[in-house]
Enzyme design. Structure first.
Site, PDB file in Angstrom:
ATOM      1  N   GLU A  99      -3.232   6.155  -3.465  1.00 37.09           N
ATOM      2  CA  GLU A  99      -2.279   7.190  -3.071  1.00 37.09           C
ATOM      3  C   GLU A  99      -1.132   7.230  -4.068  1.00 37.09           C
ATOM      4  OE1 GLU A  99      -2.459   7.159   1.825  1.00 37.09           O
ATOM      5  OE2 GLU A  99      -0.878   6.056   0.782  1.00 37.09           O
ATOM      6  N   HIS A 130       5.914  -5.826   2.358  1.00 40.12           N
ATOM      7  CA  HIS A 130       5.147  -4.943   3.253  1.00 40.12           C
ATOM      8  C   HIS A 130       5.007  -5.502   4.668  1.00 40.12           C
ATOM      9  CE1 HIS A 130       4.221  -2.817  -0.419  1.00 40.12           C
ATOM     10  NE2 HIS A 130       3.590  -3.860  -0.905  1.00 40.12           N
ATOM     11  N   ARG A 177      -4.305  -1.434  18.372  1.00 40.88           N
ATOM     12  CA  ARG A 177      -3.998  -2.617  19.174  1.00 40.88           C
ATOM     13  C   ARG A 177      -2.555  -2.538  19.657  1.00 40.88           C
ATOM     14  NH1 ARG A 177      -0.655  -5.022  15.542  1.00 40.88           N
ATOM     15  NH2 ARG A 177      -1.181  -4.811  13.340  1.00 40.88           N
ATOM     16  N   LYS A 188      -8.647   2.943   7.284  1.00 43.56           N
ATOM     17  CA  LYS A 188      -7.637   3.894   6.810  1.00 43.56           C
ATOM     18  C   LYS A 188      -8.247   5.150   6.207  1.00 43.56           C
ATOM     19  CE  LYS A 188      -4.148   0.341   5.858  1.00 43.56           C
ATOM     20  NZ  LYS A 188      -4.971  -0.848   6.156  1.00 43.56           N
TER      21      LYS A 188
END
Length: 480
Positions: free
Chosen positions: A199, A234, A291, A115
Site C-alpha cells: 500500500e 505498530h 475477535r 487483509k
C-alpha cells in the site's frame, strides 16, 4: 449451568471468567508449565495442564486444548485475544468437537481475518481503501511495478494476522526486495502464511476503530469509536473513546461502513473494523480484527455495556435487544497498557517475581490485571501485565485522572511502563488530544530524556488553552 473453557491465560482469561461468573457458568482454565501458579487459575472452577511453557506446545496446541475441552465436557470455548483467537482451524476443531465457539464463524473469519480478502470486500461495498493492490504478491518484480505505480514510500504488510508483524516501510525501490523477504519471513513465522501486499504509505495518520457486535438474526450494531493512535512499533499502548476532534459526519461514515462490512460478511459476535484518517480528513479501511480486543474496556466504560456478556448471549442464540440509537458515548475513557518492560533500555521485557502490587482505588478507575503480589512474570508470553482504565465526564479530566492513577499504581520487583505512562500523559500533544500514529516515534527521545519540568509546564499550558477553546467553542468536542 453452561460450562465455559477459556483458551487463553492472564488478564484476558480473568476478564472473561468475571462475566461468566455473573451468569453462574462453570469456568474451566488451562495452563502451561510456566503458568501453574498463574492468577487466572484462581478464577476458575476447574483447571487443566496443557503442556510445556512455549506457547507452540501449549496455548497454540489445538489438539491438546480440544482434548481438555472434551474431558471437561464444556459447552463453550472463548478464545480471548491472541493465540488461537483468529485461527479458523481452531474454530473448525471446536465445531467438530460439538462445542460452541464464542466468536465469528469460519467463513466470516477467513474472509475478514485475511487483509487481502477483507479489502476486496470493502472495495466492492464502496468503502475507501488506501491505494495499493488487493491480491497476494509472489514476485519482487511484481511488487516493484505496484510500488512504482502508487509511488514511494510504501508499506509492505502481511495478509494474515496483526500486531505489526510482517510490516515494513520502504522509502525507495532499492530497499524493496530485502523488505519483501523480511516481511514474508516474519509473516510466515508469526502466522504460518507469508502472503503480503503493498500500500501507499499514509504519513502520520490517525488510527480510529469501530467496535461492532452482531447476532445470528442479522442485527449489527456499531459502537462508539476508539482512538488508537498512540503506538510504538505498530503496537497500541493507549486507547481512548470517543476519538479526539472527530466530526459527527465522519463518525457517522465510519460506523455505517463498519456495519456494512460486518453485515455483508455474515459476521457474528464482536469484532473491530479499523480505519486510518489522513491529514486532510480522508478515511480508509485498514483491516478487521475478528475477535474481542484488548481495548474493548474503554468502549464498555463509555457505554456501560459488558461486551463479553453480550458475546455469551449471542452464543446462546439470543437476539440483540439494543438499537443503534442506544449506543451513545457517555463521558470519556482512556486505557493505558501496563507492560513489564524497561523503556530506558529499548523497552526490553522485564521478568521476575512481583514483590508488591498496589493498585489505585477510585470509583472511576478500572484495572484488568493478570498478576498480583507474589506472582512471577515469565519470559514466555506477552509482557502486558495489566490495563488501567479511567473514566471521566470529559477528556481533559480523564487525562488527569489516568495520570493520577498511574502515579498511585505501585509495582516493585520488576520494571514496568507505569513511569513512562506518566511522562507520556504530561506531553502537551497528549493533553490536547492532537497526536497521530507516528507521534511516539518522533517524540520518544524527548519524552524519555527531555526536560520533565518543561514538559509539565507545556502540558499545563496546553490544558489551559484547550479548556479555553472549548469554552469559546473553538474546539468541537466529540458528541456524547
Amino acid at each position: 449451568m453452561p460450562k465455559l473453557l477459556v483458551a487463553n491465560r492472564g488478564e484476558i482469561a480473568i476478564r472473561i471468567f468475571k462475566s461468566a461468573r455473573k451468569r453462574n457458568w462453570t469456568c474451566v482454565a488451562i495452563y502451561s508449565e510456566a503458568d501453574k501458579e498463574s492468577l487466572h487459575l484462581e478464577y476458575a472452577d476447574e483447571i487443566y495442564s496443557i503442556g510445556p511453557a512455549p506457547a507452540s506446545q501449549s496455548y497454540l496446541n489445538i489438539e491438546k486444548i480440544i482434548a481438555v475441552a472434551r474431558e471437561a465436557k464444556v459447552d463453550f470455548i472463548h478464545p480471548g485475544y491472541g493465540f488461537l483467537s483468529e485461527n479458523a482451524k481452531f474454530v473448525k476443531a471446536v465445531s467438530e468437537a460439538g462445542i460452541h465457539f464464542i466468536g465469528p464463524g469460519i467463513d466470516a473469519m477467513n474472509l475478514l481475518g485475511n487483509k487481502i480478502s477483507a479489502k476486496k470486500l470493502a472495495h466492492s461495498l464502496g468503502i475507501p481503501l488506501v491505494p495499493g493492490n488487493q491480491y497476494p504478491i509472489s514476485e519482487t518484480a511484481q511488487a516493484i511495478q505496484i510500488a512504482n505505480e502508487i509511488g514511494f514510500p510504501v508499506m509492505i504488510k502481511a495478509a494474515a494476522g496483526g500486531g505489526g508483524k510482517g510490516m515494513r516501510m520502504i522509502e525507495e525501490a532499492a530497499a524493496l526486495s530485502e523488505g519483501i523477504e523480511l516481511a514474508k519471513a516474519e509473516a510466515k513465522a508469526s502466522f504460518g502464511n507469508d502472503d503480503i501486499f503493498i500500500e501507499r504509505l499514509i504519513k502520520s495518520p490517525r488510527h480510529i476503530e469501530i467496535q461492532i457486535i452482531a447476532d445470528t438474526y442479522g442485527n449489527v450494531l456499531g459502537l462508539p469509536e476508539r482512538e488508537c493512535s498512540l503506538q510504538r512499533r505498530h503496537q497500541k499502548i493507549m486507547e481512548e473513546s470517543p476519538a479526539n476532534h472527530l466530526s459527527a459526519d465522519l463518525r457517522s461514515h465510519l460506523i455505517e461502513d463498519a456495519i456494512k462490512l460486518a453485515s455483508k460478511s455474515g459476521y457474528v459476535s464482536t469484532g473491530t473494523v479499523e480505519f486510518i484518517i489522513d491529514n486532510d480528513g480522508h478515511y480508509y479501511f485498514l483491516e478487521m480484527n475478528t475477535r474481542l480486543q484488548v481495548e474493548h474496556t474503554v468502549t464498555e466504560m463509555v457505554t456501560g455495556l459488558d461486551l463479553v456478556d453480550l458475546q455469551f448471549d449471542i452464543a446462546e442464540g439470543k437476539p440483540l435487544v439494543l438499537t443503534q440509537n442506544d449506543l451513545i458515548a457517555k463521558g470519556h475513557a482512556i486505557q493505558w497498557r501496563v507492560y513489564a518492560e524497561d523503556p530506558d533500555n529499548h523497552f526490553t521485557p522485564s521478568t521476575g517475581k512481583i514483590n508488591s502490587f498496589n493498585i489505585p482505588v477510585s470509583p472511576h478507575i478500572r484495572i484488568d490485571a493478570g498478576y498480583k503480589e507474589g506472582k512471577v512474570v515469565s519470559v514466555y508470553y506477552d509482557p502486558m501485565i495489566a490495563k488501567l482504565i479511567a473514566w471521566s465526564p470529559d477528556r481533559a479530566s480523564c487525562v488527569q485522572l489516568l495520570r493520577s492513577a498511574l502515579d498511585e499504581f505501585e509495582i516493585s520487583g520488576i520494571i514496568t511502563s507505569i513511569p513512562f505512562g506518566i511522562l507520556v500523559l504530561d506531553h502537551p500533544s497528549i493533553v490536547s488530544g492532537d497526536y497521530h500514529v507516528n507521534f511516539l516515534d518522533q517524540e520518544l527521545n524527548n519524552i524519555l530524556h527531555g526536560d520533565t519540568q518543561l514538559l509539565h509546564s507545556r502540558a499545563a499550558a496546553a490544558l489551559a488553552l484547550y479548556l479555553h477553546n472549548v469554552e469559546s467553542h473553538q474546539v468541537v468536542l466529540p458528541a456524547n
